[in-house]
Write a protein that holds these residues in place. Structure first.
Motif, PDB file in Angstrom:
ATOM      1  N   GLY A 183      16.891 -65.210   3.692  1.00 30.56           N
ATOM      2  CA  GLY A 183      15.504 -65.640   3.803  1.00 30.56           C
ATOM      3  C   GLY A 183      14.591 -64.647   3.146  1.00 30.56           C
ATOM      4  N   ARG A 217      16.427 -69.339   5.082  1.00 29.05           N
ATOM      5  CA  ARG A 217      16.890 -70.479   4.302  1.00 29.05           C
ATOM      6  C   ARG A 217      18.139 -71.004   5.014  1.00 29.05           C
ATOM      7  N   GLN A 232      13.667 -74.436   4.788  1.00 31.86           N
ATOM      8  CA  GLN A 232      13.130 -73.197   5.340  1.00 31.86           C
ATOM      9  C   GLN A 232      12.676 -73.380   6.776  1.00 31.86           C
ATOM     10  N   HIS A 277      10.704 -66.267   7.055  1.00 34.50           N
ATOM     11  CA  HIS A 277      11.462 -67.508   7.201  1.00 34.50           C
ATOM     12  C   HIS A 277      12.920 -67.291   6.810  1.00 34.50           C
TER      13      HIS A 277
END
Length: 377
Positions: A348, A359, A104, A357
């Motif tokens: 995310g 991914r 992340q 965030h």
């Protein structure tokens, strides 16, 4: 070749994150024209480095809009839609610094939607690195006011959309990674009531309470919601009066409306305008309306989604399609009848939230998907 595109996307992780860090650490709140223009200058450089012929459209009251064009083959012309403005005020980076935790990556605007811009630029890099020609001409449009309704960029978005066969919107996916095949239309209304002030103790009957009328109106408005039709109507802010011992002569409320179908927008809008105050001494003024039309399912959008599914399958991947409540600039292009697919940006969670965030690995798979779509004859 599809598998090779995917492997090259994974291998581009360091370059992708370096690019994304460059964008995220340059804060760009919608209402800070100077900050937005500074980022626009950096984006202009990045686009030109990749061969885009860039036109910079000046905007008063918002950052400049960037239009970059790359020539391609005789295949479908593609408009890539991005925006670089964020909801976060200057200084947020000190509280929400760019950082990585496992898969992340966090930072203001990382998900919504600076990673989408990084996706577009990295996909162009991958195509060139692999020697894959673009199937058709590609236009990358990066706007500066999406978070506040795209009022200064909508006209350009719609004009360019009509010059292309398809639009790929690089907004983030749904939290579970699904692509966005439909979006609700979004409307904002302001309801302003004007009555008559009076002393609340001595002669309240002489007053015409805008606040009391607002109480009736708010219940009426929220009853316009229709769960079956997917229509939501919510009063989001309200204020009234100026003193505790005075009958309120003015009241104001804002209403958020979300609809899956244009017919529902028409119904709700008509009903709001038809409201008659119970106290005839109070007047109602309605402003606002539907800002973004719904992105409704249609044959062209479905065909574009199925093409994406085919590209993913060739890479050994799969993604669902979903209808979501939030709007994007893709609502405008879909309403024009141009094939539109949304959610091709980062995977995310937490857009507009402090845990925002992306991914990383899933987002790189989006880069591979975009590369496949742009180079697929």
């Amino acid at each position: 070749m599809s598998r090779e595109i995917l492997e090259q996307a994974y291998a581009a992780e360091r370059d992708f994150l370096s690019l994304l860090s460059d964008l995220v650490t340059r804060e760009s709140p919608t209402h800070d024209e100077a900050a937005c223009d500074a980022l626009a200058s950096r984006l202009e450089e990045l686009m030109q480095e990749r061969g885009f012929a860039v036109t910079r459209h000046a905007r008063s009251g918002a950052g400049d809009v960037l239009e970059g064009r790359l020539p391609g083959g005789d295949g479908p012309r593609t408009l890539l839609l991005c925006h670089y403005d964020t909801v976060w005020p200057l200084g947020t980076l000190a509280e929400m610094p760019w950082r990585r935790d496992g898969d992340q990556v966090f930072g203001p605007g990382a998900l919504d939607m600076k990673a989408g811009i990084a996706n577009a630029l990295t996909a162009v890099d991958l195509a060139r690195r692999l020697g894959l020609p673009l199937a058709g001409d590609v236009t990358l449009l990066v706007t500066s006011d999406e978070e506040t309704g795209s009022h200064r960029s909508r006209e350009l978005i719609e004009a360019l959309a009509q010059q292309h066969e398809r639009v790929l919107v690089l907004e983030p996916s749904r939290d579970d990674g699904a692509l966005k095949v439909g979006r609700k239309g979004v409307g904002d209304f302001e309801l302003r009531l004007e009555g008559r002030s009076a002393h609340a103790g001595n002669n309240p009957a002489d007053g015409a309470s805008a606040l009391r009328e607002l109480a009736h109106l708010l219940l009426y408005v929220e009853d316009l919601a229709d769960e079956v039709a997917g229509t939501t109507v919510n009063v989001t802010t309200a204020r009234a009066g100026f003193a505790t011992n005075v009958i309120a002569e003015e009241a104001v409320a804002t209403v958020d409306v979300r609809v899956l179908k244009a017919s529902e927008a028409e119904r709700v809008t008509r009903a709001i305008h038809e409201y008659v105050p119970r106290d005839r001494r109070v007047t109602l003024t309605v402003s606002g309306g539907l800002n973004r039309p719904p992105m409704e399912p249609n044959v062209k959008n479905q065909a574009l989604y199925e093409e994406a599914v085919a590209v993913l399958a060739s890479m050994g991947l799969a993604l669902e399609g979903a209808v979501v409540g939030g709007g994007s600039d893709g609502n405008f292009t879909s309403a024009l009848g141009v094939a539109t697919l949304d959610g091709l940006g980062a995977a995310g969670s937490g857009p507009h939230a402090r845990h925002e965030h992306i991914r990383v690995r899933e987002t790189l798979e989006r880069v591979a998907l975009l590369t496949g779509l742009l180079t697929r004859a």
